[in-house]
Enzyme design. Structure first.
Site, PDB file in Angstrom:
ATOM      1  N   GLU A 182     121.607  31.334  70.766  1.00  0.00           N
ATOM      2  CA  GLU A 182     121.221  30.227  71.636  1.00  0.00           C
ATOM      3  C   GLU A 182     120.289  30.641  72.773  1.00  0.00           C
ATOM      4  O   GLU A 182     120.654  30.572  73.956  1.00  0.00           O
ATOM      5  CB  GLU A 182     122.465  29.535  72.201  1.00  0.00           C
ATOM      6  CG  GLU A 182     123.381  29.000  71.118  1.00  0.00           C
ATOM      7  CD  GLU A 182     124.526  28.176  71.665  1.00  0.00           C
ATOM      8  OE1 GLU A 182     124.595  27.954  72.880  1.00  0.00           O
ATOM      9  OE2 GLU A 182     125.358  27.734  70.849  1.00  0.00           O
ATOM     10  N   GLU A 390     128.220  28.162  64.580  1.00  0.00           N
ATOM     11  CA  GLU A 390     129.221  27.759  65.585  1.00  0.00           C
ATOM     12  C   GLU A 390     129.495  26.278  65.407  1.00  0.00           C
ATOM     13  O   GLU A 390     128.578  25.472  65.322  1.00  0.00           O
ATOM     14  CB  GLU A 390     128.719  27.947  67.021  1.00  0.00           C
ATOM     15  CG  GLU A 390     128.925  29.312  67.587  1.00  0.00           C
ATOM     16  CD  GLU A 390     128.519  29.400  69.057  1.00  0.00           C
ATOM     17  OE1 GLU A 390     128.651  28.398  69.791  1.00  0.00           O
ATOM     18  OE2 GLU A 390     128.056  30.474  69.451  1.00  0.00           O
TER      19      GLU A 390
HETATM   20  C1  GCO Z   1     127.632  28.186  73.377  1.00  0.00           C
HETATM   21  C2  GCO Z   1     128.042  29.576  73.076  1.00  0.00           C
HETATM   22  C3  GCO Z   1     129.507  29.821  73.038  1.00  0.00           C
HETATM   23  C4  GCO Z   1     130.366  28.778  73.673  1.00  0.00           C
HETATM   24  C5  GCO Z   1     130.661  27.662  72.715  1.00  0.00           C
HETATM   25  C6  GCO Z   1     131.436  26.515  73.337  1.00  0.00           C
HETATM   26  O1  GCO Z   1     127.237  27.457  72.497  1.00  0.00           O
HETATM   27  O2  GCO Z   1     127.694  27.785  74.532  1.00  0.00           O
HETATM   28  O3  GCO Z   1     127.436  30.097  71.965  1.00  0.00           O
HETATM   29  O4  GCO Z   1     129.583  31.023  73.715  1.00  0.00           O
HETATM   30  O5  GCO Z   1     131.544  29.286  74.146  1.00  0.00           O
HETATM   31  O6  GCO Z   1     129.483  27.131  72.227  1.00  0.00           O
HETATM   32  O7  GCO Z   1     130.719  25.954  74.382  1.00  0.00           O
END
Ligand code: GCO
Length: 485
Positions: A182, A390
């Site tokens: 990200e 994710e």
């Molecule tokens: C994000 C990150 C994760 C977060 C998850 C929940 O997307 O912010 O990759 O580290 O913890 O997404 O917010």
């Protein structure tokens, strides 16, 4: 659509629902990141990262929470590996803490830092779990931030150097690599809204950080190709559908700006070798902005990758700031204070559909939006393999009097999104796997420990792990390679 509710007329991605069975060889996994779970921030020569500094600043995180202890995973490695084995998912994605490998972000490798990840990888392989490595999940060594961080082009070279050290150490045992997790969050939450480390508020710096992060991805990709020729390399992006609150030109323009910043600013350079013109224009008044782009950079950024990681939680609807009243009249809810910080400088206001359920993060639950974004990547960008790297949800979990955590909402969320994955597969998208965020409750950045995303409850004071109902549900899903009817 003035007077109407946009979503009532929205096209619905309605595809044939199948049996709930996934393709053979579908990769099931879970994902974590170093700073969110490891703790032991001073152990074995680790240097400070920007998240150590940031989380210790007054008011930066909820409750003043830090990752100093987190899930204590660094010390509980073997137990956590056993937990993963019990879950039965074939893959596990974790990130490497750069400041464990190079405490100041440069110079020779810290062998005891590398040893931790060697033990982790060996432990996974002994349990027949495929390791997937993220090289960067936001924990930049503080010394590099002091020298300019991602706003400085030098950080790109440092990242390539770090990548070479890790690739040489783990290349024999790890074949799947994610360069960055990200980069949008690193750039815009880190350097524009200041919600994340290093807590800077400057849009020109965020634009420059965007470019240097993407260039670092390209540089790391070259290093990985040279060091581990058989490696499968990708990047993880938080992309999502952005919708206008109405058909009004101003709302559509706001939507296009947010889509440009969140989606196209990353997808276009990676897959088309150029930044979107409207975004270059939008940030042209901000220094250094995209003035940092040099000849040849976009060729480096757009070199072919083997897969794209899609991190997906929720879609977003926006209106123009001048049209808040109309959006409200059309039935949207505008949280006060609104979420404008998230889309800062884009002249857009995030609006919510009151009848759509939300997670504890306030994120709308709409599984079809995952299908939609994957179909868009496939149609507009590339037909390469996708992994959902994710997906998951925070809910108000609690341990019942009988010691059980019945997180039915999370099971519903995951089930819905896995059906959305099947819809994408049915629509011809090459989806190869799915990783739940996350296997453990953990340090949720600026939200501290107040948001639990885990399949496993973590009692933070004692470190005790208690699998939730969703853990058993995921065990069955993975075992059957199919959803229950
Ligand atoms: C994000 C990150 C994760 C977060 C998850 C929940 O997307 O912010 O990759 O580290 O913890 O997404 O917010």
């Amino acid at each position: 659509m003035v007077g109407g509710r946009y979503w009532e007329d929205a096209p619905i991605v309605a595809l044939q629902r199948g049996s709930g069975a996934f393709p053979d060889g579908f990769l099931w996994g879970t994902k974590t990141s170093a700073y969110q779970i490891e703790g032991s921030v001073d152990a074995d020569g680790r240097g400070p990262s920007i998240w150590d500094t940031f989380s210790h600043q007054t008011g930066a995180t909820r409750n003043g929470d830090t990752g100093d202890v987190a899930c204590d995973h660094y010390r509980r490695l073997d137990d956590d590996l056993d937990l993963l084995a019990r879950l039965g998912a074939g893959a596990y994605c974790f990130s490497i803490a750069w400041p464990r490998i190079q405490p100041t972000g440069t110079g020779p490798a810290n062998e005891s830092g590398l040893d931790f990840y060697r033990r982790l990888v060996d432990g996974l392989l002994r349990r027949s779990i495929v390791p997937v490595v993220t090289l960067y999940h936001w924990d930049l060594p503080q010394s590099l931030e002091d020298a300019g961080g991602w706003v400085s082009r030098d950080t790109v070279g440092r990242f390539a150097e770090y990548t070479r050290i890790v690739a040489e150490a783990l290349g024999d045992t790890v074949s799947t690599w994610i360069t960055l997790n990200e980069p949008w969050c690193s750039a815009w939450l880190g350097y524009a809204t200041g919600e994340h480390a290093p807590g800077i508020r400057d849009h020109g710096k965020a634009a420059a950080a965007t470019h240097h992060l993407l260039l670092a991805h390209g540089a790391a990709l070259q290093v990985l190709r040279a060091t581990i020729p058989s490696a499968q390399v990708g990047i993880g992006l938080n992309i999502q559908p952005i919708r206008p609150a109405s058909d009004h030109d101003d709302d559509r323009a706001a939507c296009r700006r947010v889509d440009g910043n969140l989606n196209r600013l990353y997808l276009d350079p990676l897959f088309k070798g150029r930044y979107p013109d409207d975004m270059l224009e939008h940030y042209s008044g901000h220094a250094p902005g995209f003035d940092v782009v040099a000849a040849g950079d976009l060729e480096t950024i757009s070199r072919p990758i083997d897969f794209l990681g899609v991190n997906f939680y929720s879609p977003t609807t926006v209106c123009a700031p001048t049209r808040r009243a109309e959006a409200q009249a059309a039935g949207f809810w505008i949280p006060e204070p609104d979420h404008r910080a998230r889309v800062g400088d884009l002249n857009a206001v995030q609006v919510l559909r009151p009848e759509v359920s939300r997670t504890q993060m306030g994120w709308e639950i709409e599984p079809g939006a995952l299908t939609e974004i994957m179909v868009r990547v496939h149609d507009e960008y590339a037909t390469l393999p996708l992994y959902v790297t994710e997906n998951g949800a925070a809910f108000d979990d609690y341990v019942g009097p009988d010691g059980e955590i019945r997180d039915a909402e999370r099971i519903g969320y995951l089930d819905g999104h896995l059906r959305a994955v099947l819809d994408a597969v049915g629509a011809g998208v090459d989806v190869r796997g799915y990783f739940v965020w996350s296997v453990l409750d953990n340090f949720e950045w600026a939200h501290g420990y107040s948001k639990r995303f885990g399949l496993t409850w973590v009692d933070f004071p004692s470190g005790e792990r208690i699998p939730k109902a969703s853990f058993a549900w995921y065990q069955r899903t993975v075992r059957d390679n199919a959803l229950e009817p």
